[in-house]
Design an enzyme around this catalytic site. Structure first.
Site, PDB file in Angstrom:
ATOM      1  N   LYS A  22       0.852  -1.210   0.000  1.00 30.87           N
ATOM      2  CA  LYS A  22       0.000   0.000   0.000  1.00 30.87           C
ATOM      3  C   LYS A  22       0.882   1.253   0.000  1.00 30.87           C
ATOM      4  CE  LYS A  22      -1.762   1.515   4.024  1.00 30.87           C
ATOM      5  NZ  LYS A  22      -1.491   2.928   4.345  1.00 30.87           N
ATOM      6  N   ASN A  23       1.893   1.273   0.856  1.00 36.35           N
ATOM      7  CA  ASN A  23       2.668   2.492   1.054  1.00 36.35           C
ATOM      8  C   ASN A  23       3.714   2.736  -0.017  1.00 36.35           C
ATOM      9  OD1 ASN A  23       1.078   2.983   3.203  1.00 36.35           O
ATOM     10  ND2 ASN A  23       2.584   2.429   4.752  1.00 36.35           N
ATOM     11  N   CYS A 116      -5.674  12.624  12.724  1.00 39.16           N
ATOM     12  CA  CYS A 116      -5.676  11.176  12.457  1.00 39.16           C
ATOM     13  C   CYS A 116      -5.639  10.509  13.835  1.00 39.16           C
ATOM     14  CB  CYS A 116      -4.435  10.828  11.636  1.00 39.16           C
ATOM     15  SG  CYS A 116      -4.037   9.080  11.657  1.00 39.16           S
ATOM     16  N   ARG A 121       0.092  14.339  13.008  1.00 46.81           N
ATOM     17  CA  ARG A 121       0.635  14.064  11.669  1.00 46.81           C
ATOM     18  C   ARG A 121       0.609  15.306  10.769  1.00 46.81           C
ATOM     19  NH1 ARG A 121      -1.487   8.390   9.630  1.00 46.81           N
ATOM     20  NH2 ARG A 121       0.357   8.552   8.301  1.00 46.81           N
ATOM     21  N   ASP A 304       4.709   0.416  12.009  1.00 49.84           N
ATOM     22  CA  ASP A 304       3.505  -0.246  11.479  1.00 49.84           C
ATOM     23  C   ASP A 304       3.402  -1.700  11.914  1.00 49.84           C
ATOM     24  OD1 ASP A 304       3.420   1.526   8.291  1.00 49.84           O
ATOM     25  OD2 ASP A 304       2.886   2.106  10.325  1.00 49.84           O
ATOM     26  N   ARG A 396      -8.608  -0.582   4.729  1.00 48.33           N
ATOM     27  CA  ARG A 396      -7.778   0.464   4.124  1.00 48.33           C
ATOM     28  C   ARG A 396      -6.431  -0.113   3.703  1.00 48.33           C
ATOM     29  NH1 ARG A 396      -7.222   5.808   7.301  1.00 48.33           N
ATOM     30  NH2 ARG A 396      -6.018   6.079   5.400  1.00 48.33           N
TER      31      ARG A 396
HETATM   32  C1  EPZ Z   1       4.091   6.906   6.441  1.00 47.38           C
HETATM   33  O1  EPZ Z   1       3.293   7.903   7.052  1.00 47.38           O
HETATM   34  C2  EPZ Z   1       3.193   5.685   6.284  1.00 47.38           C
HETATM   35  N1  EPZ Z   1       2.079   6.019   5.389  1.00 47.38           N
HETATM   36  C3  EPZ Z   1       2.678   5.251   7.649  1.00 47.38           C
HETATM   37  O2  EPZ Z   1       1.905   4.079   7.466  1.00 47.38           O
HETATM   38  C4  EPZ Z   1       3.875   4.925   8.535  1.00 47.38           C
HETATM   39  O3  EPZ Z   1       3.426   4.576   9.814  1.00 47.38           O
HETATM   40  C5  EPZ Z   1       4.803   6.152   8.622  1.00 47.38           C
HETATM   41  O4  EPZ Z   1       5.196   6.556   7.291  1.00 47.38           O
HETATM   42  C6  EPZ Z   1       6.066   5.862   9.409  1.00 47.38           C
HETATM   43  O5  EPZ Z   1       6.754   4.786   8.828  1.00 47.38           O
HETATM   44  C7  EPZ Z   1       2.303   6.051   4.057  1.00 47.38           C
HETATM   45  O6  EPZ Z   1       3.411   5.816   3.579  1.00 47.38           O
HETATM   46  C8  EPZ Z   1       1.126   6.366   3.189  1.00 47.38           C
HETATM   47  P1  EPZ Z   1       6.054  10.253   8.582  1.00 47.38           P
HETATM   48  P2  EPZ Z   1       3.840   9.421   7.102  1.00 47.38           P
HETATM   49  O7  EPZ Z   1       5.907  11.513   7.811  1.00 47.38           O
HETATM   50  O8  EPZ Z   1       4.690   9.692   5.929  1.00 47.38           O
HETATM   51  C9  EPZ Z   1       6.130  13.631  11.918  1.00 47.38           C
HETATM   52  C10 EPZ Z   1       0.090   2.673   7.731  1.00 47.38           C
HETATM   53  O9  EPZ Z   1      -0.344   2.093   8.721  1.00 47.38           O
HETATM   54  N2  EPZ Z   1       6.006  14.582  10.790  1.00 47.38           N
HETATM   55  O10 EPZ Z   1       7.224   9.366   8.308  1.00 47.38           O
HETATM   56  O11 EPZ Z   1       2.661  10.296   7.329  1.00 47.38           O
HETATM   57  C11 EPZ Z   1       4.891  12.755  12.060  1.00 47.38           C
HETATM   58  O12 EPZ Z   1       3.910  13.415  12.840  1.00 47.38           O
HETATM   59  C12 EPZ Z   1       0.522   4.114   7.828  1.00 47.38           C
HETATM   60  O13 EPZ Z   1       0.230   2.145   6.593  1.00 47.38           O
HETATM   61  C13 EPZ Z   1       5.967  15.958  11.062  1.00 47.38           C
HETATM   62  O14 EPZ Z   1       6.008  16.380  12.226  1.00 47.38           O
HETATM   63  O15 EPZ Z   1       4.733   9.388   8.394  1.00 47.38           O
HETATM   64  C14 EPZ Z   1       5.452  11.510  12.727  1.00 47.38           C
HETATM   65  O16 EPZ Z   1       5.536  11.751  14.122  1.00 47.38           O
HETATM   66  C15 EPZ Z   1       0.247   4.672   9.204  1.00 47.38           C
HETATM   67  N3  EPZ Z   1       5.857  16.814  10.025  1.00 47.38           N
HETATM   68  C16 EPZ Z   1       6.864  11.401  12.163  1.00 47.38           C
HETATM   69  O17 EPZ Z   1       7.182  12.695  11.625  1.00 47.38           O
HETATM   70  C17 EPZ Z   1       5.805  16.402   8.721  1.00 47.38           C
HETATM   71  O18 EPZ Z   1       5.729  17.262   7.810  1.00 47.38           O
HETATM   72  C18 EPZ Z   1       7.005  10.383  11.029  1.00 47.38           C
HETATM   73  O19 EPZ Z   1       5.945  10.608  10.148  1.00 47.38           O
HETATM   74  C19 EPZ Z   1       5.857  15.009   8.461  1.00 47.38           C
HETATM   75  C20 EPZ Z   1       5.958  14.119   9.509  1.00 47.38           C
END
Ligand code: EPZ
Length: 417
Positions: A22-23, A116, A121, A304, A396
């Site tokens: 998915k990701n 979320c 996020r 995850d 999802r």
């Molecule tokens: C991706 O989410 C995945 N989703 C998530 O999978 C996964 O849990 C996550 O990466 C971590 O591996 C997809 O790829 C579609 P991040 P993402 O940006 O990109 C903070 C699932 O279950 N952050 O790596 O949204 C954020 O709040 C989903 O399949 C900021 O503060 O995660 C988090 O604490 C859930 N500002 C940390 O960084 C930003 O602009 C990592 O988030 C971006 C992120």
């Protein structure tokens, strides 16, 4: 509202095929916006989030042809550069259309994803990087409104490792003028898969798989054909189901080298692993040993898989700690597991899990995607019957989960409540 009815206590035995990731599929579908030619994709999973992304792209004028797991996109006649709130609120990864739209069309209006279940996020890193590349970006009535001439390559250092932040900024850079360097880039296999697909489209990305990506902007990207990598989280979820049901599962069409941290932890729990080029067999007899985990960016233990390992520790012979460092609210499966008899205490970002010989079925409620998987896995091993509610969360990210589990011997049916 649909539910899953599960009668636990059956060993899961047999072979199951991992679906496409998915990701990886979600950013790669968004990358279809970057060219006027056909992007031909294979192994695209049939998931709610993928259907939402395809709906979003079609609303922009992208032609979408889908046959099973093959999807062909053509963004040769875009009619809108807007990602509406109605769709974005159901799937945060819609934000991945922001940078492709800006870098190819000079304009994008993408709804902020909103909250979320697992955390705030924010997407501030996506916006910060896009501004550094020369776009004018403002937040208006809940939308990110971005305008730009041709983006100008620059050096970007993200404040934290962000998976979709890295993906969005790479997609901005591929059509920018000059060189962009992205430091602190995410190393997840899904980021690598996107970069490989972009290079197949004519992009010039170097350092793929490292925390320093160097992108030489090009004027145009052409079509390509790409096969999406296997879903390491779906595969990992089946491995944990094999352990807690003391079963024997062979997962095929997966990528063991994407899952080394998880495979190491399964060995630590006492599972017997056989590993091939594109398959993993997990066998278990007796209760698992307690396995403490701490979620960190790839190649460390993935967030995850945190909920699924929390479930495994509920059955362990001893106590383990589970520490979540990526998201601020990713323990919502804990109170649901406790309804099944689990013994878990939470102190900030760490949960202490005291394993028990068995859990007892009950009615439980899914709260987010991976939490729902952890509840299904717990119910498969619990004594008696369980009902898992709000399984739209599960749909999802898992393709036909109950069908795959039934093929392994699970007593599980989907019902309409
Ligand atoms: C991706 O989410 C995945 N989703 C998530 O999978 C996964 O849990 C996550 O990466 C971590 O591996 C997809 O790829 C579609 P991040 P993402 O940006 O990109 C903070 C699932 O279950 N952050 O790596 O949204 C954020 O709040 C989903 O399949 C900021 O503060 O995660 C988090 O604490 C859930 N500002 C940390 O960084 C930003 O602009 C990592 O988030 C971006 C992120």
């Amino acid at each position: 509202m649909q539910q899953l009815k599960i009668n636990g206590g059956h060993r899961l035995v047999g072979e199951v095929r991992a679906s496409g990731a998915k990701n990886a599929a979600l950013p790669i579908l968004a990358a279809g916006l970057l060219t006027a030619e056909d992007l031909v994709l294979h192994n695209v999973p049939d998931l709610a989030d993928v259907r939402t992304m395809l709906q979003l792209l079609e609303g922009m004028g992208v032609r979408v042809d889908r046959k099973g797991t093959d999807v062909t996109l053509n963004a040769g006649a875009i009619v809108s550069t807007k990602a509406p709130y109605e769709l974005v609120k159901t799937m945060r990864a819609s934000v991945l259309t922001l940078c492709p739209l800006v870098t190819r069309f000079g304009h994008a209006e993408v709804s902020l994803p909103g909250g979320c279940a697992i955390g705030a996020r924010p997407v501030d890193q996506h916006i910060k990087g896009l501004k550094q590349l020369g776009a004018d970006v403002e937040i208006k009535e809940g939308y990110v409104v971005a305008r730009a001439g041709r983006l100008q390559g620059t050096r970007i250092v993200t404040d934290m490792v962000t998976v979709t932040g890295t993906e969005n900024l790479v997609m901005a850079a591929v059509l920018a003028e000059g060189r962009t360097v992205i430091e602190n880039a995410a190393l997840e296999p899904e980021v690598v898969d996107l970069c490989n697909c972009l290079n197949a489209m004519g992009a010039k990305i170097e350092g793929i798989g490292t925390s320093r990506l160097t992108v030489e902007g090009v004027d145009v990207l052409h079509g390509a054909e790409h096969t999406v990598i296997a879903d390491r989280i779906e595969a990992g979820s089946f491995f944990v189901a094999a352990v807690v049901t003391q079963g024997d599962i062979l997962v095929t069409h997966c990528e063991p080298h994407h899952m080394e941290a998880v495979l190491d932890k399964l060995r630590e729990a006492g599972a017997q692993l056989d590993i091939g080029r594109d398959w993993v067999r997990v066998r278990m007899t007796g209760r698992p040993k307690p396995v403490s985990v701490r979620t960190v960016p790839h190649p460390g233990f993935p967030t995850d898989m945190q909920a699924q390992f929390m479930t495994m520790n509920c059955f362990a012979e001893g106590t383990a700690s589970v520490t979540e460092t990526i998201f601020e609210n990713r323990f919502m499966h804990v109170p649901e597991l406790m309804r099944l008899g689990a013994r878990i205490s939470i102190d900030g970002h760490t949960a202490m899990v005291e394993g028990v010989p068995s859990l007892t079925g009950a009615t439980i409620m899914a709260t987010d995607l991976r939490a729902s998987a952890s509840l299904v896995i717990a119910a498969l091993a619990a004594k008696g019957s369980s009902t898992v509610d709000r399984i739209y969360h599960l749909d999802r990210g898992y393709e036909r989960m109950e069908e795959k589990l039934r093929s392994l011997g699970a007593d599980i049916v989907r019902v309409r409540a």
